[in-house]
Design a protein around this motif. Sequence first.
Motif, PDB file in Angstrom:
ATOM      1  N   SER A 162     -35.418 -47.829   4.363  1.00 33.85           N
ATOM      2  CA  SER A 162     -34.744 -46.541   4.452  1.00 33.85           C
ATOM      3  C   SER A 162     -33.366 -46.731   3.832  1.00 33.85           C
ATOM      4  O   SER A 162     -32.515 -47.430   4.381  1.00 33.85           O
ATOM      5  CB  SER A 162     -34.625 -46.097   5.911  1.00 33.85           C
TER       6      SER A 162
ATOM      7  N   TYR B 279     -42.466 -42.807   3.401  1.00 34.45           N
ATOM      8  CA  TYR B 279     -42.461 -41.426   3.889  1.00 34.45           C
ATOM      9  C   TYR B 279     -42.365 -41.364   5.406  1.00 34.45           C
ATOM     10  O   TYR B 279     -41.767 -40.443   5.953  1.00 34.45           O
ATOM     11  CB  TYR B 279     -43.724 -40.704   3.425  1.00 34.45           C
TER      12      TYR B 279
ATOM     13  N   LEU C 173     -49.086 -38.080   2.584  1.00 35.27           N
ATOM     14  CA  LEU C 173     -47.958 -38.655   1.867  1.00 35.27           C
ATOM     15  C   LEU C 173     -47.628 -40.056   2.386  1.00 35.27           C
ATOM     16  O   LEU C 173     -47.168 -40.909   1.625  1.00 35.27           O
ATOM     17  CB  LEU C 173     -46.737 -37.746   1.973  1.00 35.27           C
ATOM     18  N   THR C 174     -47.857 -40.292   3.670  1.00 36.97           N
ATOM     19  CA  THR C 174     -47.681 -41.647   4.196  1.00 36.97           C
ATOM     20  C   THR C 174     -48.709 -42.585   3.582  1.00 36.97           C
ATOM     21  O   THR C 174     -48.387 -43.703   3.172  1.00 36.97           O
ATOM     22  CB  THR C 174     -47.813 -41.656   5.724  1.00 36.97           C
TER      23      THR C 174
ATOM     24  N   ALA D 217     -47.645 -43.317   0.105  1.00 33.65           N
ATOM     25  CA  ALA D 217     -46.481 -44.199   0.038  1.00 33.65           C
ATOM     26  C   ALA D 217     -46.873 -45.660   0.203  1.00 33.65           C
ATOM     27  O   ALA D 217     -46.260 -46.553  -0.396  1.00 33.65           O
ATOM     28  CB  ALA D 217     -45.459 -43.803   1.101  1.00 33.65           C
TER      29      ALA D 217
ATOM     30  N   TRP E 291     -44.463 -39.024  -6.824  1.00 30.81           N
ATOM     31  CA  TRP E 291     -43.627 -38.560  -5.710  1.00 30.81           C
ATOM     32  C   TRP E 291     -42.588 -39.623  -5.377  1.00 30.81           C
ATOM     33  O   TRP E 291     -42.809 -40.819  -5.551  1.00 30.81           O
ATOM     34  CB  TRP E 291     -44.473 -38.286  -4.464  1.00 30.81           C
ATOM     35  N   ARG E 292     -41.442 -39.157  -4.872  1.00 33.03           N
ATOM     36  CA  ARG E 292     -40.378 -40.045  -4.418  1.00 33.03           C
ATOM     37  C   ARG E 292     -39.917 -39.561  -3.052  1.00 33.03           C
ATOM     38  O   ARG E 292     -39.791 -38.356  -2.815  1.00 33.03           O
ATOM     39  CB  ARG E 292     -39.213 -40.005  -5.409  1.00 33.03           C
ATOM     40  N   PHE E 293     -39.667 -40.505  -2.143  1.00 32.20           N
ATOM     41  CA  PHE E 293     -39.255 -40.177  -0.775  1.00 32.20           C
ATOM     42  C   PHE E 293     -37.838 -40.712  -0.545  1.00 32.20           C
ATOM     43  O   PHE E 293     -37.647 -41.878  -0.188  1.00 32.20           O
ATOM     44  CB  PHE E 293     -40.243 -40.787   0.224  1.00 32.20           C
TER      45      PHE E 293
ATOM     46  N   SER F 156     -35.799 -40.137   1.750  1.00 30.78           N
ATOM     47  CA  SER F 156     -35.618 -40.507   3.154  1.00 30.78           C
ATOM     48  C   SER F 156     -36.924 -40.197   3.880  1.00 30.78           C
ATOM     49  O   SER F 156     -37.793 -39.506   3.348  1.00 30.78           O
ATOM     50  CB  SER F 156     -34.448 -39.741   3.787  1.00 30.78           C
TER      51      SER F 156
ATOM     52  N   LYS G 110     -39.055 -36.756   3.754  1.00 31.49           N
ATOM     53  CA  LYS G 110     -38.615 -35.893   2.665  1.00 31.49           C
ATOM     54  C   LYS G 110     -39.279 -36.337   1.369  1.00 31.49           C
ATOM     55  O   LYS G 110     -39.226 -37.510   1.010  1.00 31.49           O
ATOM     56  CB  LYS G 110     -37.098 -35.936   2.513  1.00 31.49           C
ATOM     57  N   ALA G 111     -39.896 -35.391   0.665  1.00 31.40           N
ATOM     58  CA  ALA G 111     -40.608 -35.702  -0.576  1.00 31.40           C
ATOM     59  C   ALA G 111     -40.069 -34.865  -1.721  1.00 31.40           C
ATOM     60  O   ALA G 111     -39.849 -33.661  -1.573  1.00 31.40           O
ATOM     61  CB  ALA G 111     -42.102 -35.441  -0.399  1.00 31.40           C
TER      62      ALA G 111
END
Length: 892
Positions: free
Chosen positions: A279, A372, A380-381, A384, A520-522, A524, A527-528
């Motif tokens: 994070s 994620y 999304l998890t 990731a 995709w980029r996370f 935090s 948040k995607a």
Amino acid sequence: MTDQLDFELMKEAVADQLPRTAHQTARTRAERFLQEGIIVSPRFGDLPYRDGEIWADSSQRARARFVHGFIFFSDWHKTVLSDPEVASAYAEAAIRIARKWADTYRDGLVLPTVSHHDETTAQRLIQLTALLLQLDDLVSKEESNWLFGLAMDTARLLASEEFHSAGNNHGMFQDLALLYFSVMADSIAPPERRHFFDTSIVRLHSYFSSSFTSEGVHIENTPTYHLMVSKHVHGVLDILSQVRHEHSGFYRSLLDKAAEYATHALMPDGMYPPISDTSQQFESAAARQNIFDSEEFVFAASGGKLGSRPSRRTLVLPDSGYAIYRSSWNDPKATFAFFSAAYNANYHKHSDDLSFFLRSGGVDLLSEAGAYGYDYKHPLTKYAYSSYAHNCLVVDGISLPRTDKSSHLTTLESEKVGNDGFRVTGRTERLRDTAHTRTVEIQETAGIPEINLTDVVESRGQHSYELIWNLGPDVEPVVHGHGFELFHNGIKLMDLHFDADVPTKISLHKGEKRPKYLGWRFPSFGKAVAAPAIRITFAGSRAKLATRIRLANFTYRDRGLNDKSLAWRRSQDGIGLNHLTVPAQSEAGSQKLAVIFSAIHQAGDFTYNYKNSIDRVGVHALYILDDFGDQGSYYLADHGDRSIFDAVQRLISKELSRLNLAPGDLITAGSSKGASAAILHGAAAGAGRIIVGAPQVKIGSFLRQPHPNILEFITGDTSEEAVNRLDGVLFDAVSSMSDTTRLSILVGEADHHYRNHVLPLKAHADTRGKNVELTVLPGLPHAEIGAVYKNFLTENLQQETLGTCEETVPYIFHTMKGQPGSLALQVQVPAGWEVACRLFSGSQVIAKTSYAGDGIAEWEALPAGKYRARVYLRNAETSEVRPFTTPWCTIA
């Protein structure tokens, strides 16, 4: 164990580690509970308490752990509970909250089971320990005893072997909570208090002894967890050193080793890269705390504002699986590279074996998706954690499992390490039926890092492969046939080019959910944002890709494809094609589509030709880049695979359809290599006209000496068989050419293409009755064909669009090189016709020629100015005359 313990000596050290958020923002969050019945989380936002209903919501696992762990009390201890004016009200509220929770969840039998999740239970005891200290003088003895009883039940649960999570940081938190409680809670009976303390100390020593590699890297695969666990190592050391505990020396030594990775893994901006479950945040607080007693770590974590600059810029840890490089410790925009061939434990492991991360110029270039969250059911998890979210290899469209029992199959070998770079090789055999080896070499030239990667894929069977490059969310990619450029705010920061020994396809993706998540980029947890990703696909049982990454002295010459005003587009129908469409500027021009193919340029320089000439005519135009390999593919093939050719044909067909034009309205054009491509594609598409200059007809024979790289790219090798095979493609194209297609060829008599290429093709066409017109210019070498051909092309296009003759004739009208003040006109006169002309300067006729069959006129000693010719084409038998006028030609 030490026989006698003075718990009082350790209390101050423990108190320093209990929750102690004291800023105004924390107080504001705490106050909203009494004011609005809202529990506020910096991460999860406003959470309505609703008389305890909040605990029943387990739809977001991380959020449920936050509320069941009482972590929101962190905002209370040093704010509202420390303020005499409001402390009593908040103390009563804290007791109410704890009792409400205990009414339903104390025994752990009621769902959701997250209430007694291992780490969540530990966090709850830490909060209860802090509350007991705060509430001692604020609530009744009965309430205090009840709260102490809840804490004792929790501590006994954490001390039990059945509940303990050994070998991961969740167990560490359990033991830290037990340690804090045993030191701070004087009401515990001495034997049980000592039992809690000894149990926690033995477990912590066992965990810390096994949770770092031999090189001092925490095994949970995430830099921020390395820092977090190291922080707790420091905390335990601080506690135990107060009583000179026998484990103190072990913790000091461990911190010294852990400092090196913690320092080098920090990016130039003071954050850790988005590796695994990291994070991202600025680690300036860690710099102030000086967790490692290392001035070098303080320097890295403070962005160079504090501490001492480290002496080395590279760190290679083969046992841990990491190789890290930076170009400078003093520059926040320095280049930072992080290569991971690590599988040290199952905890926080992503499917990121052999992933490569790169940041430069203050921008993430080759990035990772990041984490994620921990809700493993969320798509999304899942993404990731998958290989698609990292810069690595995917086999048969199936991501590596996040974890398995094969950690020993991912390794890193150090081959060469210096202060200015390294050469390392990572290898994983965890893939399905496949071994992937990636060698990363970084070396500096004149202080600028050059990065070369070599990927070797070996399988026992035939498979399909995807090599993924996740890009930073702030970059703008321009994709080419075998690589891409990256821009930030219009400035080029990087390019990547790869050579492969198999046919490949490259495609750009962003924010996709189907057929699978990609791009995709996370930034935090939870948040995607959509971010670009590049996918390189290929197939077979073995492949080798050599990749050049450049941050200066770029491989690709910037030709402005990222300039939005030029309207470059990229088709992704099969093989991707970069192309530019220019609409017709006149009614006559709107009836024709000209497709222009480019000649060979220097390696990495992919551009278009003759745009100014085409613009003057005003037809619809389509420019297609041949940016495949390092110098092009003749718009034909990649290692024998003709997908490039097929993609060009599809694009031409779509453009004709869009313009509501027929194949007979198509004109293909180009010189040299572009001429070869124009014949190939014009013939295949049924073009009405093909207008070319000095084509390479025997392509294989031509490429064998000056451009073996192109020959190998097109055919897959440079053998005699490959040469012969490529030599035949234009002859085959002309054989299949429609009888309605006119092929006009301009070539210089002094050009080796004339005898070696053009004459054999003309003879071949004549025997098959194909319409091939040949214009030969005396004394013109190949190097000068471009300047003459552009006029030849313009004039032929104007005849096509203006319709001045029922049947257009090829001609050229140009200045004569080496003869100042001279002009020449050459008309390709059809059999049975003859030509006369008048030369104009402005509206004045200054010279005339009589009718003749050779179609050649020359004028000398002309003053500077603009000239054009009026040409009369006459049928010798019928005396029919068809006139046309050339464009203006300027004598300087």
